[in-house]
Design an enzyme around this catalytic site. Structure first.
Site, PDB file in Angstrom:
ATOM      1  N   GLY A 123      72.469  12.800  42.117  1.00  0.00           N
ATOM      2  CA  GLY A 123      73.491  13.604  42.518  1.00  0.00           C
ATOM      3  C   GLY A 123      74.009  13.887  44.023  1.00  0.00           C
ATOM      4  O   GLY A 123      74.988  14.147  44.282  1.00  0.00           O
TER       5      GLY A 123
ATOM      6  N   GLU B 197      76.123  11.088  44.420  1.00  0.00           N
ATOM      7  CA  GLU B 197      77.411  11.268  43.878  1.00  0.00           C
ATOM      8  C   GLU B 197      78.064  12.621  44.406  1.00  0.00           C
ATOM      9  O   GLU B 197      79.368  12.256  44.577  1.00  0.00           O
ATOM     10  CB  GLU B 197      77.025  12.049  42.228  1.00  0.00           C
ATOM     11  CG  GLU B 197      76.512  10.776  41.530  1.00  0.00           C
ATOM     12  CD  GLU B 197      76.022  11.210  40.125  1.00  0.00           C
ATOM     13  OE1 GLU B 197      75.031  12.194  40.116  1.00  0.00           O
ATOM     14  OE2 GLU B 197      76.369  10.777  39.267  1.00  0.00           O
TER      15      GLU B 197
ATOM     16  N   GLU C 173      68.412   7.825  38.806  1.00  0.00           N
ATOM     17  CA  GLU C 173      68.236   8.282  37.208  1.00  0.00           C
ATOM     18  C   GLU C 173      67.736   7.455  36.175  1.00  0.00           C
ATOM     19  O   GLU C 173      67.027   8.238  35.512  1.00  0.00           O
ATOM     20  CB  GLU C 173      69.825   8.855  36.893  1.00  0.00           C
ATOM     21  CG  GLU C 173      70.222  10.119  37.822  1.00  0.00           C
ATOM     22  CD  GLU C 173      71.326   9.472  39.030  1.00  0.00           C
ATOM     23  OE1 GLU C 173      70.944   8.288  39.296  1.00  0.00           O
ATOM     24  OE2 GLU C 173      71.975  10.347  39.646  1.00  0.00           O
TER      25      GLU C 173
HETATM   26  N1  T1G Z   1      63.834  17.242  42.129  1.00  0.00           N
HETATM   27  C1  T1G Z   1      62.828  18.205  42.244  1.00  0.00           C
HETATM   28  N2  T1G Z   1      61.534  17.667  43.202  1.00  0.00           N
HETATM   29  C2  T1G Z   1      61.877  16.822  43.907  1.00  0.00           C
HETATM   30  C3  T1G Z   1      62.941  15.600  43.750  1.00  0.00           C
HETATM   31  C4  T1G Z   1      64.010  16.181  42.822  1.00  0.00           C
HETATM   32  N3  T1G Z   1      65.140  15.351  42.797  1.00  0.00           N
HETATM   33  N4  T1G Z   1      62.694  14.933  44.697  1.00  0.00           N
HETATM   34  C5  T1G Z   1      61.506  15.257  45.511  1.00  0.00           C
HETATM   35  N5  T1G Z   1      61.057  16.491  45.037  1.00  0.00           N
HETATM   36  C6  T1G Z   1      59.722  17.129  45.411  1.00  0.00           C
HETATM   37  C7  T1G Z   1      58.571  16.052  45.015  1.00  0.00           C
HETATM   38  O1  T1G Z   1      58.179  16.390  43.689  1.00  0.00           O
HETATM   39  C8  T1G Z   1      57.588  16.703  45.953  1.00  0.00           C
HETATM   40  O2  T1G Z   1      56.971  17.997  45.664  1.00  0.00           O
HETATM   41  C9  T1G Z   1      58.409  16.748  47.409  1.00  0.00           C
HETATM   42  O3  T1G Z   1      59.905  16.933  46.725  1.00  0.00           O
HETATM   43  C10 T1G Z   1      58.423  15.486  48.116  1.00  0.00           C
HETATM   44  O4  T1G Z   1      58.739  14.353  47.458  1.00  0.00           O
HETATM   45  C11 T1G Z   1      73.277  14.687  38.794  1.00  0.00           C
HETATM   46  C12 T1G Z   1      70.815  14.195  37.403  1.00  0.00           C
HETATM   47  C13 T1G Z   1      63.513  11.717  47.662  1.00  0.00           C
HETATM   48  C14 T1G Z   1      62.514   9.489  47.984  1.00  0.00           C
HETATM   49  O5  T1G Z   1      65.349  10.805  41.343  1.00  0.00           O
HETATM   50  O6  T1G Z   1      62.681   9.771  45.049  1.00  0.00           O
HETATM   51  O7  T1G Z   1      70.330  13.624  40.541  1.00  0.00           O
HETATM   52  O8  T1G Z   1      54.620  17.370  45.606  1.00  0.00           O
HETATM   53  O9  T1G Z   1      56.494  13.413  47.739  1.00  0.00           O
HETATM   54  O10 T1G Z   1      57.688  10.115  49.238  1.00  0.00           O
HETATM   55  O11 T1G Z   1      73.213  12.482  38.368  1.00  0.00           O
HETATM   56  O12 T1G Z   1      60.924  12.471  46.626  1.00  0.00           O
HETATM   57  O13 T1G Z   1      55.593  18.265  47.616  1.00  0.00           O
HETATM   58  O14 T1G Z   1      55.502  19.741  45.316  1.00  0.00           O
HETATM   59  O15 T1G Z   1      58.419  12.206  46.556  1.00  0.00           O
HETATM   60  O16 T1G Z   1      59.418  11.206  50.905  1.00  0.00           O
HETATM   61  C15 T1G Z   1      67.715  12.034  41.072  1.00  0.00           C
HETATM   62  C16 T1G Z   1      63.499  11.657  43.315  1.00  0.00           C
HETATM   63  C17 T1G Z   1      67.504  13.162  40.507  1.00  0.00           C
HETATM   64  C18 T1G Z   1      65.217  11.154  43.561  1.00  0.00           C
HETATM   65  C19 T1G Z   1      61.280  11.207  48.919  1.00  0.00           C
HETATM   66  N6  T1G Z   1      67.014  12.040  42.262  1.00  0.00           N
HETATM   67  N7  T1G Z   1      62.960  11.736  44.609  1.00  0.00           N
HETATM   68  O17 T1G Z   1      60.021  10.674  48.834  1.00  0.00           O
HETATM   69  O18 T1G Z   1      58.283  12.638  49.178  1.00  0.00           O
HETATM   70  S1  T1G Z   1      68.564  13.156  39.096  1.00  0.00           S
HETATM   71  C20 T1G Z   1      65.751  11.225  42.370  1.00  0.00           C
HETATM   72  C21 T1G Z   1      62.439  10.709  44.973  1.00  0.00           C
HETATM   73  C22 T1G Z   1      70.213  13.270  39.456  1.00  0.00           C
HETATM   74  C23 T1G Z   1      72.652  13.637  39.049  1.00  0.00           C
HETATM   75  C24 T1G Z   1      71.133  13.323  38.366  1.00  0.00           C
HETATM   76  C25 T1G Z   1      61.360  11.286  46.604  1.00  0.00           C
HETATM   77  C26 T1G Z   1      62.360  10.947  47.704  1.00  0.00           C
HETATM   78  P1  T1G Z   1      55.677  18.314  46.058  1.00  0.00           P
HETATM   79  P2  T1G Z   1      57.839  13.075  47.719  1.00  0.00           P
HETATM   80  P3  T1G Z   1      58.816  10.988  49.499  1.00  0.00           P
END
Ligand code: T1G
Length: 704
Positions: free
Chosen positions: A105, A108, A128
Site C-alpha cells: 500500500g 500504491e 502482497e
Molecule cells: N504491517 C505490520 N507490521 C509490520 C509491517 C506491516 N506491513 N512491516 C513490518 N512490520 C513490523 C515487523 O513485524 C517488525 O515488528 C517491525 O515492523 C520491523 O520489521 C493494500 C494490502 C518493511 C522490509 O508486506 O517486508 O500493503 O518484530 O523486522 O528487517 O495492497 O518489515 O519489531 O514487533 O521486518 O527492516 C505489504 C512487510 C503489506 C511489507 C522492513 N507490505 N514488511 O524490514 O524490519 S500488504 C509488506 C517488510 C499491503 C496493500 C496491501 C519488512 C520491511 P517487531 P522488520 P526490516
C-alpha cells in the site's frame, strides 16, 4: 502510537508537507490512511498551499498496510473513497518523497501521487503475493499503466523489492536524487518546479502498454511448480490481465473482488503467520534484549569440508573476512576448490557477477594452522561429526584463541556441554548449527549449553542475522530441535516401506503437499551413508533404538545415493533424475517378509499423517521439556531448515488445520497399534483435553 497523530501537515513556503510518523516502518496502521486523507483535504483547501509533498518520518516511506489488521473484521472503505483515490483526485500536485521502503500500500499510495522521487538506497515493491494476497490499493491497475504490463506482471507476481535505481529505469520513479541529498528539501524544490504543470499526470489516465498478450499464459506456466496449491500468484496474474482489458475503475473492482477472496484464505493466514514468527524467533524471553553483544568483525572456520566451506561462504557473502583451516594442506585446498566451484556455478547461473565472486573469494583466507586464527573474534568448528574428533579441536581452540573469542560448534546433534567442558571458557561456547548447503539455507540453530553466557547466546543470534540467517534458539538435546523433531519423520518413512509403501509414493505425497523434493530423493542427494553412521551410533548408545534394516541394507550394498549412481532410486550417468528401481522394491519386499510384516496399501493422506504427526508429537515433547521457546520457533525451523511449504505456515500451523483433538486421537490409536514410539506426549494430551491449539501451546521454561 499513543495519542500522537501519525500524520501531520505543515506548510513550508507554498508547499504543504504531509508527514507520516508511525514507527517502526510507517505501516498503514490505525489512523494513518485516514490521516493522510484528512491532511490532503486540508492542503487542498488552503489557498497558501500550491503543491504537496508526502514523506515518511524515521527510516522509511510507507511499508504497506498493517498486516496485523488482516483477517480481522477491519473497516474497508468503498472504492472511490480510499486514500489512493483521494490522492489521485487532488487538485494540487502531490509528490511522493521516498526513502527506505515504499512497499505494498505504500507504493500504491506513491503511484496514486502525481510524481515520485527517491533516494538511490530506497526500495519499492508490491510484495502482497508473499503474504498470500495481491495488491489491493490499485497497484495491479496503476503499475501496468506506468511501466507496461510485462514489467508490472513480473514485479507483482514475484513480490520482489526493486532498488530505486531500477525503479527509475522502469519509470516508477520520476526523479532519483543523490544519496546525500536532503530528501524533503529536494522534494519541495521539485514541487515548486512543477507547481503549474497541468494537466496533473494521473497514472490512472494512462493506457497500458501490452507488448505481448502471451505474457499471462507464459507466466502461469513459469510459476506452475513454485505456485502449486496456491491462489495468490494466479490472482495477481488475473488482476494485471484485467488492467489490460478493462477501464481503470472496473479493473479496480476486479482487483477488489480478488482481494476479498484471498484476504482470509488458509494460504494468506499461513503466510502472515510465517512473516510474524520469523520476527518473533529473535526474541529470547529469558535473555534481556539489551544483553551486550560481543563485537565481531571477522570469523574463523575449522574444517574445510562441505559444511565448513559453506559456512565460510556465508560470512564472505555478507562482507565479513573469514579464515579457514583444515588438518592437511591438501584437505584445505580441496575445500577452497569447492568454494571456488560453488561461486563459479553462481556466476554461470547469473546469480552472482564475476566481480562479486572475486570480492567474496578475497574475503576467504585459507591459513596453515590454529596459530593463524588466534586473533579472530569467533571461530566455528565444522570438523567430522564425531565427539572424539571435536573434543581435541575445542581443547586446541581454547589454548590458541585470544581471550574473549567465542567458540562455536556446527555439530548437528552432539552434546554442546561436553565440548564446552573441554575449555577453560565454557561460558564462551555455544552451538551454531548450519543447514546444508550452509551458504544457502537460512536457518541457524543456536544451541544453548548449560554453560553458555547470555552474552555468548545473544552474540550467536546476532551473528546469524549478520550473515543473513534466521537465528533460532535450541536446547542442548540429542538432535537439538530441528533434527530431533524431524527424526521420527525419517523413521516412519522407512517403516512405511516395511509395511508395503514404496519410496516413490512417499515422495509423491510430500511433493504434492508442497515440498520441493521428496524425502527419499533428498536422502539420495545428501548421501545415505551419513544417516547410516548416525544410526549405528544411536543403536550402540540405545538398545531400544528402532533399526532401519532396509536403509542399512542399501548402504551396505554400496547404494549411497546420487554419488554412487544408486540409492533409494537409480540414476542415469550425469542425470540427477530419480528413477524407481525394481531392485529396491525387491529388497523392501525381502526385508519385510523377513520381518514378518503384513503388507498393505496406504492412501496418500495416511502417508502424510504418519510422517508429519510423528514429528508433531516429538515437537510437543521438545516444548514440554523446555528445549524450544515457542511453537512458532519450531515452525521457523521447519520452514527454513527442511523446506516445509511456506504457504502451510509450518509444522504446528499445519497441524492446527487438522485440529489438536484429531491429531491426538490418531496418535493414540497408533500408540495402541505400534507401541511406545507413538506414545502421545503429555503436552499433546493436555492440549487435546483443554482444546488449546498447537500455536497457543506454552513451552516449559527454557532448559539448556
Ligand atoms: N504491517 C505490520 N507490521 C509490520 C509491517 C506491516 N506491513 N512491516 C513490518 N512490520 C513490523 C515487523 O513485524 C517488525 O515488528 C517491525 O515492523 C520491523 O520489521 C493494500 C494490502 C518493511 C522490509 O508486506 O517486508 O500493503 O518484530 O523486522 O528487517 O495492497 O518489515 O519489531 O514487533 O521486518 O527492516 C505489504 C512487510 C503489506 C511489507 C522492513 N507490505 N514488511 O524490514 O524490519 S500488504 C509488506 C517488510 C499491503 C496493500 C496491501 C519488512 C520491511 P517487531 P522488520 P526490516
Amino acid at each position: 502510537m499513543s495519542g500522537a497523530t501519525p500524520v501531520s501537515l505543515e506548510r513550508q513556503g507554498d508547499v504543504g508537507v504531509i508527514t507520516v510518523n508511525y514507527p517502526p516502518v510507517n505501516a498503514l496502521g490505525p489512523g494513518v490512511a485516514e490521516g493522510i486523507k484528512d491532511r490532503l483535504a486540508r492542503a487542498n483547501i488552503d489557498p497558501a498551499i500550491k503543491a504537496i509533498v508526502l514523506i515518511g518520518a524515521g527510516r522509511s516511506f510507507i511499508a504497506g498496510a498493517d498486516i496485523r489488521g488482516f483477517g480481522t473484521n477491519r473497516q474497508r472503505l468503498p472504492l472511490g473513497q480510499r486514500v489512493y483515490d483521494t490522492l489521485d483526485a487532488s487538485s494540487k500536485p502531490v509528490i511522493a518523497a521516498i526513502h527506505g521502503y515504499a512497499l505494498g500500500g505504500g507504493l500504491e499510495i506513491a503511484l496514486a501521487c502525481h510524481y515520485r522521487m527517491a533516494l538511490p538506497s530506497a526500495k519499492v515493491g508490491l510484495p502482497e503475493v508473499l503474504i498470500g494476497i495481491l495488491p489491493g490499493g490499485g497497484g495491479t491497475q496503476r503499475l501496468p499503466r506506468l511501466i507496461g504490463a510485462k514489467a508490472a506482471l513480473e514485479m507483482i507476481v514475484t513480490g520482489r523489492h526493486v532498488p530505486a535505481t531500477e525503479a527509475k529505469r522502469l519509470g516508477i520513479i520520476d526523479e532519483l536524487l543523490p544519496e546525500t541529498a536532503d530528501l524533503l528539501e529536494s522534494a519541495i524544490a521539485f514541487a515548486m518546479r512543477i507547481v503549474d504543470v497541468r494537466p496533473l499526470p494521473r497514472v490512472r489516465n494512462r493506457s497500458v502498454r501490452l507488448e505481448d498478450r502471451g505474457i499471462f499464459e507464459a507466466m502461469r506456466k513459469s510459476i506452475a511448480r513454485r505456485a502449486r496449491n496456491q491462489k495468490a500468484p494466479y490472482a495477481c496474474i488475473g488482476a494485471v490481465e484485467a488492467a489490460c482489458a478493462l477501464p481503470f475503475d472496473e479493473g479496480c473492482q476486479c482487483e477488489a473482488n480478488l482481494f476479498k477472496e484471498l484476504e482470509d484464505s488458509p494460504e494468506a493466514r499461513a503466510l502472515r503467520y510465517a512473516f510474524f514468527i520469523e520476527r518473533e524467533v529473535a526474541r529470547l524471553p529469558d535473555i534481556p534484549a539489551n544483553t551486550p553483544v560481543r563485537d565481531f568483525s571477522n570469523a574463523a572456520v575449522v574444517g574445510a569440508g562441505t559444511m565448513g566451506g559453506g559456512i565460510a561462504m556465508s560470512f564472505a557473502d555478507f562482507g565479513l573476512p573469514v579464515k579457514i583451516i583444515d588438518a592437511t594442506p591438501e584437505a584445505l585446498e580441496r575445500g577452497m576448490q569447492r568454494i571456488r566451484d560453488n561461486y563459479a556455478t553462481s556466476v554461470r547461473r547469473g546469480s552472482l557477477s564475476e566481480d562479486q565472486m572475486q570480492r567474496r573469494l578475497a574475503r576467504i583466507e585459507p591459513v596453515a594452522g590454529y596459530e593463524d586464527i588466534a586473533d579472530c573474534d569467533l571461530v566455528i568448528e565444522a570438523v567430522f561429526e564425531e565427539m572424539d574428533v571435536k573434543k581435541p579441536v575445542f581443547a586446541k581452540l581454547d589454548e590458541v584463541m585470544k581471550p574473549g573469542a567465542l567458540l562455536f560448534s556446527n555439530t548437528s546433534a552432539l552434546d554442546i556441554d561436553q565440548l564446552a567442558e573441554m575449555t577453560r571458557r565454557p561460558k564462551d561456547v555455544a552451538g551454531t548449527h548450519f543447514f546444508s548447503p550452509a551458504n544457502v539455507m537460512k536457518l541457524l540453530e543456536v544451541v544453548r549449553s548449560k554453560h553458555s553466557s547470555p552474552e555468548t547466546l545473544a552474540t550467536a543470534m546476532q551473528m546469524g542475522r549478520r550473515i543473513g540467517k534466521l537465528s533460532a534458539m535450541a536446547g542442548n538435546t540429542d538432535g537439538f530441535v530441528a533434527n530431533r523433531s524431524r527424526a521420527p519423520f525419517n523413521t516412519e518413512m522407512v517403516i512405511l516401506l516395511e509395511e508395503g509403501c514404496l519410496p516413490e509414493q512417499v515422495d509423491k505425497v510430500m511433493v504434492d503437499f508442497g515440498y520441493p523434493m521428496g524425502p527419499f530423493a533428498v536422502g539420495d542427494l545428501a548421501g545415505l551413508d551419513i544417516g547410516y553412521a548416525s544410526r549405528k551410533r544411536r543403536a550402540a548408545e540405545n538398545p531400544n533404538f528402532r533399526k532401519q534394516p532396509i536403509a542399512d541394507r542399501l548402504v551396505e550394498m554400496g547404494r549411497h545415493g546420487q554419488k554412487t549412481g544408486a540409492g533409494w532410486y537409480r540414476y542415469e550417468k550425469g542425470d540427477r533424475t530419480p528413477h524407481p528401481d525394481p531392485e529396491v522394491a525387491a529388497i523392501i519386499k525381502e526385508v519385510a517378509t523377513g520381518l514378518g510384516i503384513a503388507q498393505r496399501t496406504f492412501t496418500d493422506e495416511a502417508v502424510l499423517r504418519r510422517l508429519l504427526f510423528s514429528s508433531v508429537n516429538e515437537a510437543c515433547k521438545i516444548l514440554e521439556e523446555g528445549k524450544a521457546y515457542r511453537p512458532g520457533d519450531v515452525d521457523v525451523m521447519w520452514l527454513h531448515g527442511f523446506g516445509f511449504p511456506r504457504y502451510r505456515g509450518g509444522l504446528f500451523f499445519w497441524a492446527d488445520t487438522i485440529g489438536v483433538r484429531e491429531v491426538y486421537n490418531q496418535i493414540a490409536a497408533w500408540h495402541q497399534q505400534y507401541g511406545d514410539r507413538w506414545a502421545p506426549s503429555r503436552l499433546l494430551r493436555d492440549l487435546a483435553e483443554s482444546g488449546t491449539s498447537f500455536r497457543e501451546a506454552r513451552a516449559a521454561p527454557f532448559a539448556a
